[in-house]
Enzyme design. Structure first.
Site, mmCIF file in Angstrom:
data_model
loop_
_atom_site.group_PDB
_atom_site.id
_atom_site.type_symbol
_atom_site.label_atom_id
_atom_site.label_comp_id
_atom_site.label_asym_id
_atom_site.label_seq_id
_atom_site.Cartn_x
_atom_site.Cartn_y
_atom_site.Cartn_z
ATOM 1 N N PHE A 16 0.995 -1.234 -0.027
ATOM 2 C CA PHE A 16 -0.419 0.200 -0.018
ATOM 3 C C PHE A 16 0.495 1.265 -0.177
ATOM 4 O O PHE A 16 2.120 1.278 0.150
ATOM 5 C CB PHE A 16 -1.279 -0.036 0.897
ATOM 6 C CG PHE A 16 -0.427 0.144 2.408
ATOM 7 C CD1 PHE A 16 1.045 0.311 2.593
ATOM 8 C CD2 PHE A 16 -1.624 -0.401 3.538
ATOM 9 C CE1 PHE A 16 0.869 0.619 4.311
ATOM 10 C CE2 PHE A 16 -1.006 -0.122 4.527
ATOM 11 C CZ PHE A 16 0.555 -0.213 5.251
ATOM 12 N N GLU A 17 0.131 2.386 -0.102
ATOM 13 C CA GLU A 17 1.244 3.034 -0.479
ATOM 14 C C GLU A 17 1.528 3.506 -0.924
ATOM 15 O O GLU A 17 3.201 4.860 -1.050
ATOM 16 C CB GLU A 17 1.202 4.201 0.749
ATOM 17 C CG GLU A 17 0.747 4.090 2.435
ATOM 18 C CD GLU A 17 -0.266 4.309 2.416
ATOM 19 O OE1 GLU A 17 -1.026 5.784 2.096
ATOM 20 O OE2 GLU A 17 -1.438 4.623 2.980
#
Lengths: 322, 267, 381
Positions: C359-360
Site C-alpha cells: 500500500f501507499e
C-alpha cells in the site's frame, strides 16, 4: 520506656485470631507481660474467649462500647485511642488484616505513635525495635527501625511454626466501659462477607484458583464444577476479576485476599508478585500452566506443564475427590 | 465542592526491583517516578466527584521537588485543577511509618475542603496509613477501603468499604471527610495529550514543610526521626524443589499428580 | 536504541504505552480474529487526542512535530499497527488539506474530526492502483456544486470516516485532470460497500466507497481544479513516512518477543539464544530495526523542515517494509512450531507486515520514483 507490657489488641473475639497474636508475642517478646485488649460485642464469644485464654495472658480488658454492635473502624479507633491515652509509650500489636490495618492506623495516628503494618521478625536492639516488612508489594524487603521511646503500633503476620503458649499466668479480667461517643451513619449496614459455615477462601482447605490462562469466562466457570467435586473454594487472579469473569470477592493477592489453605491449585495463573503475596501461607502450591517458564512454578511444590483448561477437564472427568 | 487528593511519587516497581539505588532514593530519575498506582483510583474518585457536583480538585504531594513536580504534572494531565508541592528536602525521615506524615499533609493550605482523598496504600512501602493520620490531624472522620461510591443529590456520599471479611455501607453526611479509595473502586482515566501539554506549562504552588501554617517543625522532626528505614534489599528466595509433570508428552500427567498428592496426604 | 529521546518524547511514549497496555493488549487478539474493531474501540484514543497529535494547535490539534508524532505511533504500532493506521489515516487526510493552504476548509475539516471522528483519503479504484492517471471517477461542475460519480476501492477507514478527501477527474487531461474534494459522509448518494477481509492489519477498516450523483458545494474543492494529483502526492508522501514508522513498531515488537523467547526457550539444555544460528538471526533483526528507525527519523525531520521527501520517503518506505518481512518471518522461525500458532504473538506480526510492501504505492513503484529522482539529480545542465 513503659514497655514491660505488650498490648495485644483484637477487634474480634475470634479465638484463632487471638491465639495467632499471642503466638507472635510469645515467640518474639517472651519476657514481656501480655495484656489483651478485646472489642467483641457478642457475649457468647466473650465467654468463650475468657475460657480459652485463661492463664495464657497476664490480663484481659474487654472494651464495651455502648451502642456499638459491629466493629465500626472510626468508633473502634477512637475507643482504643482513649484506652491508651494514659499509657506511656505503648507497644501495641494487632493481627495483620486489611481491617486491622485500618484500625491500627487510626490508633497510631491518635496516639502519635509510629506504625508499621504486616511486619515479621520484630527484634529489640537497645532502645530500638527493628521490624521487617515487604516493600514494592514483595519485590523488596525492608527493615524499619522504631525508637521505643515513642509509642509503637504494629500489625503482625502470623508465625509459620506453632509456639507453645504459657499456661501458668494469673489472668486478670476487666470489663472497661468506653466513653467514646458513637456516631454512625444512620443507614449503616455492616455485613460479614464470609461466614464460617459456608465453604470460602478463608476456611477452605483446598482452593482452586484460575487466571487468564483459562482464556474466557466460560473457561473460568468450569472451576466451580471442580470446586464442588473437590470440596474446594474458588479463587481468581486480578486479571480475571478485571475482565469481569469473576467477582472481586474471589480475588487473591495484594489487592485481594491473603489465604492459607492446605493446598492451592493455580490454573493458568502466571504468578506475578502481586498475586503470589496472597498465597505465601498456603502449605502446598500446585501450579498448572502451559508456559513452563511462568514464575508460578518457582513457588510451586507440584506443577503440570500443560493447558490449564484441559487439566481441569481431566480432574472433573476423573472425579478427584478430597 | 473542594476536593484535595494526596498523591505520592513512587519509583516504578519494575525499575525499583532492578535498581536498589532508585528504590532507596539515593538516586533519582524523573522518568522512573510515577504516581503511586493506588493513588490513580484516588485521583479518579476526586475527578468523578468534581464532575458530579462541580468543584475543584487540588492535588497535594510531599517529597523531593523533582518527584512532586513530575507526578503533580501527571495529575494535572488527568484533569486535576491545581498542584501543591510540599518539599521535604529538609526532612529526611518523614516516612509513612511516622504519624508526622499526616500532621504535615493536613497543613497543606487549601480552604473549605469537603473531601480529602487518598489511595488505599503506597506501592513502595505497602503501608495504608496516610488517610488515618490526616484524619487524626484534622480531627475528622475517616472512611477507608472505599470500594463503591454512590453520589446523592444532597452532595452526601453513600460509601461501601470492603475489608478482608466484611463490608460496611453507609451515608456520610459530615464534612469534611477523609476517604481512602481501594484500587478496585474504579478504572482510572488516561491522560490526554492536550492536558499534558497544558500541564507542562502550569504553575505549581510550592511550599517547604517549614512554610506551612501553624507548624511545629522541631516537634515534627522529633516524631519523624523515631521511624527510619535502615535496610532495603531483595528478599532471599527459598529455592523450592518442584515436582513437575508435563501434559504435552505424558498423557497421564494429571492422574500421576493426583496420585502423588494423595500419597503425601495433601489431598 | 540509537535515537535519543527528549524527556518530553519519552513521557509521550510512556503515555501511549500505558494506553496500549490497558486499552489494546487485552483485546487485540479478539479484534484481530473478528477482523474489525467493535463500536467505541477508539473512544479512549479520541479522548487522549491520538488522532490530533500532529495537527497544528490552530486547528484544535496538539501541535507535535512529525518526528515526535512518529515516535509515539511506533510505540502504538507495537500493540497493533492496524489500530494505529486508523488514526494515522485521519490526520494524514487532514494534513493534505492543510498543505493546500485553504485555512477555512482545513478548519472545517479539523472541526469535524476533532471531537472524535475519522477521516479517509481515497484515490484507488479497481482499475487505478499504482497508476493514478487512470482514475475514472468524475466530478462535474453544476452551478455552485460538483456532482461526484464513481467507486473508490481499498479506502482505509472507508466505513469509519465521517469525511473523505477524494480524488475525482474534472477533465480528461491525465494527472492534470484530477481534482481533490472534501466529501462529507452525510451527503446523499454515498454508500459504503465491500469490507475487505484481509490477512493482516485486521483492526483497520478497508472498504469500497461508492459515489452516486453525490452533490457537494463547489467550496469543497481543495485548492484548484487540477490540483488533485498534487494533493494525492502530498498525502502519500506523509502517509508513506508514517506507515514506515508503524512497520518499525511491528519489527521492534517482533524483536522484543524473539529475544525474550530465545532467552527463555531451552533446547539441548541451554537457552536457544546461546546458539549461533539464533544469535545471527537476532543480530540481523536488531540491525534492521535500528536502520529502519533511523531512516524514518530522518524523513520525519526533513518533513518538519518542509523539505521534499519524494525520494527519501520512497526509500524509507521501501527499505523498511522489505526488511520488515525478514524480521517478522525470522521471529516466527525463532519461535519454531509455536511461531505459527495463534496462541503466540508473532504470526500476527508477519500477517500484518506484508501489506506494507503494497500500500501507499507498491515498492515496485517506489523504486521507479527513486530512480526517477536519481535521474533528475544526475541530469547534466
Amino acid at each position: 520506656m513503659g514497655q514491660d507490657t505488650i498490648y495485644l489488641v483484637t477487634t474480634t473475639g475470634d479465638t484463632a485470631d487471638v491465639e495467632a497474636l499471642q503466638a507472635v508475642a510469645q515467640a518474639n517478646f517472651p519476657e514481656k507481660q501480655t495484656r489483651l485488649v478485646v472489642f467483641e460485642s457478642n457475649a457468647d464469644k466473650v465467654e468463650n474467649l475468657k475460657t480459652k485464654t485463661a492463664n495464657t495472658v497476664d490480663a484481659i480488658d474487654f472494651l464495651a462500647i455502648s451502642g456499638l454492635d459491629y466493629p465500626d473502624p472510626n468508633v473502634l479507633g477512637k475507643a482504643f485511642v482513649a484506652y491508651f491515652k494514659n499509657v506511656d509509650t505503648p507497644l501495641i500489636l494487632l493481627n495483620s488484616s486489611r481491617f486491622n490495618n485500618a484500625v491500627a492506623a487510626r490508633i497510631a495516628a491518635g496516639l502519635t505513635a509510629s506504625i508499621v503494618t504486616d511486619i515479621e521478625q520484630p527484634t529489640i536492639d537497645g532502645t530500638n525495635l527493628i521490624v521487617s516488612k515487604k516493600g514494592y508489594s514483595g519485590e523488596l524487603k525492608r527493615q524499619v527501625q522504631l525508637d521505643m521511646n515513642g509509642g509503637i503500633v504494629l500489625t503482625v503476620n502470623p508465625l509459620k511454626d506453632p509456639v507453645k503458649l504459657p499456661t501458668d499466668k494469673d489472668t486478670v479480667v476487666q470489663n472497661i466501659a468506653s466513653e467514646v461517643v458513637v456516631t454512625l451513619p444512620e443507614d449503616a449496614t455492616y455485613t460479614l462477607t464470609t461466614n464460617d459455615q459456608d465453604l470460602n477462601l478463608d476456611n477452605a482447605e483446598v482452593v482452586v484458583a484460575g487466571g487468564r490462562g483459562l482464556k474466557s469466562e466460560a473457561g473460568f466457570k468450569e472451576l466451580y464444577q471442580l470446586g464442588k467435586i473437590m470440596n474446594a473454594a474458588v479463587g481468581a487472579s486480578r486479571p480475571v476479576v478485571d475482565s469481569g469473569w469473576a467477582d472481586s470477592s474471589l480475588m487473591i493477592g495484594q489487592s485481594g485476599k491473603s489465604i492459607s489453605p492446605k493446598v492451592y491449585f493455580a490454573f493458568g495463573i502466571s504468578g506475578t508478585v502481586q498475586h503470589t503475596i496472597g498465597i505465601e501461607n498456603a502449605k502446598c502450591i500446585v501450579a498448572i500452566n502451559s508456559d513452563k517458564d511462568a514464575p508460578i512454578f518457582k513457588l510451586a511444590d507440584y506443577g503440570i506443564i500443560g493447558d490449564a483448561k484441559a487439566v481441569i477437564q481431566q480432574l472433573v472427568t476423573s472425579k478427584v475427590s478430597n | 465542592m473542594n476536593i484535595v487528593v494526596y498523591i505520592k511519587a513512587v519509583v516504578d516497581p519494575d525499575k525499583a526491583k532492578n535498581d536498589l539505588d532508585l528504590a532507596k532514593g539515593t538516586k533519582e530519575d524523573k522518568l522512573a517516578l510515577i504516581i503511586n498506582p493506588y493513588d490513580k483510583q484516588a485521583i479518579e474518585a476526586a475527578l468523578q466527584l468534581k464532575e458530579k457536583y462541580t468543584g475543584k480538585v487540588t492535588a497535594v504531594s510531599l517529597g523531593s521537588d523533582l518527584a512532586t513536580d513530575k507526578i503533580l504534572r501527571d495529575a494535572l494531565s488527568l484533569g486535576v485543577d491545581e498542584g501543591i508541592q510540599i518539599s521535604n528536602d529538609d526532612f529526611e525521615s518523614l516516612s509513612s511509618y511516622s504519624p508526622a506524615l499526616g500532621t504535615v499533609l493536613a497543613k497543606a493550605p487549601v480552604d473549605d475542603v469537603d473531601y480529602y482523598i487518598t489511595g488505599r496504600e503506597a506501592g513502595d512501602d505497602n503501608q495504608s496509613i496516610t488517610g488515618a493520620s490526616i484524619a487524626a490531624a484534622l480531627d475528622v472522620d475517616f472512611v477507608d477501603n472505599v470500594d463503591e461510591v454512590e453520589y446523592n443529590d444532597d452532595e452526601t456520599l453513600t460509601l461501601t468499604s470492603r475489608w478482608d471479611k466484611s463490608e460496611l455501607k453507609g451515608t456520610y453526611k459530615q464534612k469534611p471527610l477523609v476517604l481512602s479509595i481501594k484500587d478496585t473502586a474504579n478504572t482510572p482515566r488516561l491522560p490526554s495529550f492536550k492536558a499534558k501539554m497544558q500541564a507542562k506549562k502550569a504553575t505549581l504552588k510550592h511550599f517547604k514543610v517549614s512554610d506551612l501554617p501553624d507548624i511545629d517543625v522541631a516537634r515534627i522532626k522529633a516524631i519523624a526521626d523515631r521511624a527510619t528505614t535502615i535496610n532495603l534489599a531483595k528478599p532471599e528466595v527459598a529455592s523450592k524443589e518442584t515436582v513437575l509433570f508435563n501434559l504435552n508428552d505424558d498423557e497421564n500427567a494429571v492422574s500421576e499428580l493426583v496420585a502423588d498428592l494423595k500419597k503425601h496426604s495433601i489431598l | 536504541m540509537a535515537l535519543q529521546y527528549t524527556e518530553d518524547q519519552q513521557e509521550f511514549i510512556n503515555m501511549v504505552k500505558e494506553f496500549g497496555e490497558t486499552e489494546l493488549k487485552p483485546h487485540v487478539k479478539d479484534w484481530d480474529e473478528a477482523g474489525r474493531c467493535p463500536e467505541g474501540a477508539f473512544d479512549k484514543a479520541f479522548d487522549m487526542g491520538l488522532h490530533m497529535l500532529e495537527v497544528p494547535e490552530e486547528y484544535g490539534g496538539i501541535g507535535l512535530n512529525f518526528e515526535t508524532t512518529a515516535m509515539i505511533f511506533e510505540e502504538l504500532a507495537k500493540y497493533d499497527a492496524g489500530y494505529a493506521i486508523t488514526l494515522v489515516s485521519s490526520f494524514v487526510a487532514l494534513r493534505s488539506v492543510i498543505l493546500r493552504g485553504d485555512k477555512k476548509l482545513a478548519k472545517y475539516f479539523a472541526d469535524i474530526i476533532a471531537p472524535g471522528k475519522f477521516a479517509a483519503f481515497s484515490l484507488s479504484e479497481s482499475n487505478a492502483g499504482s497508476d493514478a492517471g487512470a482514475v475514472a471517477a468524475t466530478a462535474t461542475k453544476d452551478g455552485n456544486e460538483y456532482v461526484l460519480n464513481g467507486e473508490k476501492t481499498f479506502v482505509t477507514n472507508g466505513n469509519l470516516a465521517s469525511i473523505y478527501v477524494a480524488i475525482f477527474r474534472t477533465s480528461d487531461d491525465g494527472n492534470k485532470g484530477l481534482s481533490a474534494f472534501l466529501v462529507e459522509r452525510t451527503r446523499d448518494g454515498i454508500t459504503v460497500g465491500h469490507h475487505e477481509d484481509k490477512m493482516g492489519l485486521r483492526l483497520s477498516d478497508t472498504s469500497t466507497v461508492n459515489f452516486d450523483n453525490v452533490r457537494i458545494p463547489a467550496d469543497n474543492l481543495i485548492g484548484n481544479e487540477g490540483d488533485g494529483f498534487k494533493v494525492a502526492l502530498n498525502s502519500l508522501n506523509i502517509s508513506r513516512a508514517f506507515v514506515a514508522t508503524l512497520a518499525v513498531g511491528i519489527m521492534q515488537r517482533a524483536l522484543d518477543e524473539s529475544v525474550k523467547y530465545a532467552k527463555m526457550r531451552k533446547q539441548f539444555g541451554r537457552p536457544i539464544i546461546k546458539f549461533q544460528s539464533v544469535q545471527n538471526m537476532l543480530a540481523d533483526m536488531a540491525t534492521d530495526v535500528e536502520a529502519s528507525r533511523l531512516m524514518v527519523n530522518n524523513t520525519m525531520k526533513m518533513m518538519d523542515n518542509d523539505l521534499s521527501v519524494r525520494k527519501e520517503g520512497a526509500m524509507t518506505k521501501t527499505f523498511v517494509s522489505d526488511v520488515a518481512q525478514d524480521v517478522t518471518s525470522n521471529a516466527v522461525q525463532i519461535f519454531g512450531g509455536y511461531g505459527v500458532s495463534k496462541e503466540y504473538p508473532v504470526e500476527k506480526l508477519m500477517r500484518d507486515v506484508k501489506v506494507f510492501q503494497i500500500f501507499e504505492g507498491t515498492n515496485e513503484i517506489q523504486r521507479m520514483t527513486i530512480a526517477t529522482e536519481l535521474n533528475k539529480e544526475y541530469e547534466e545542465d
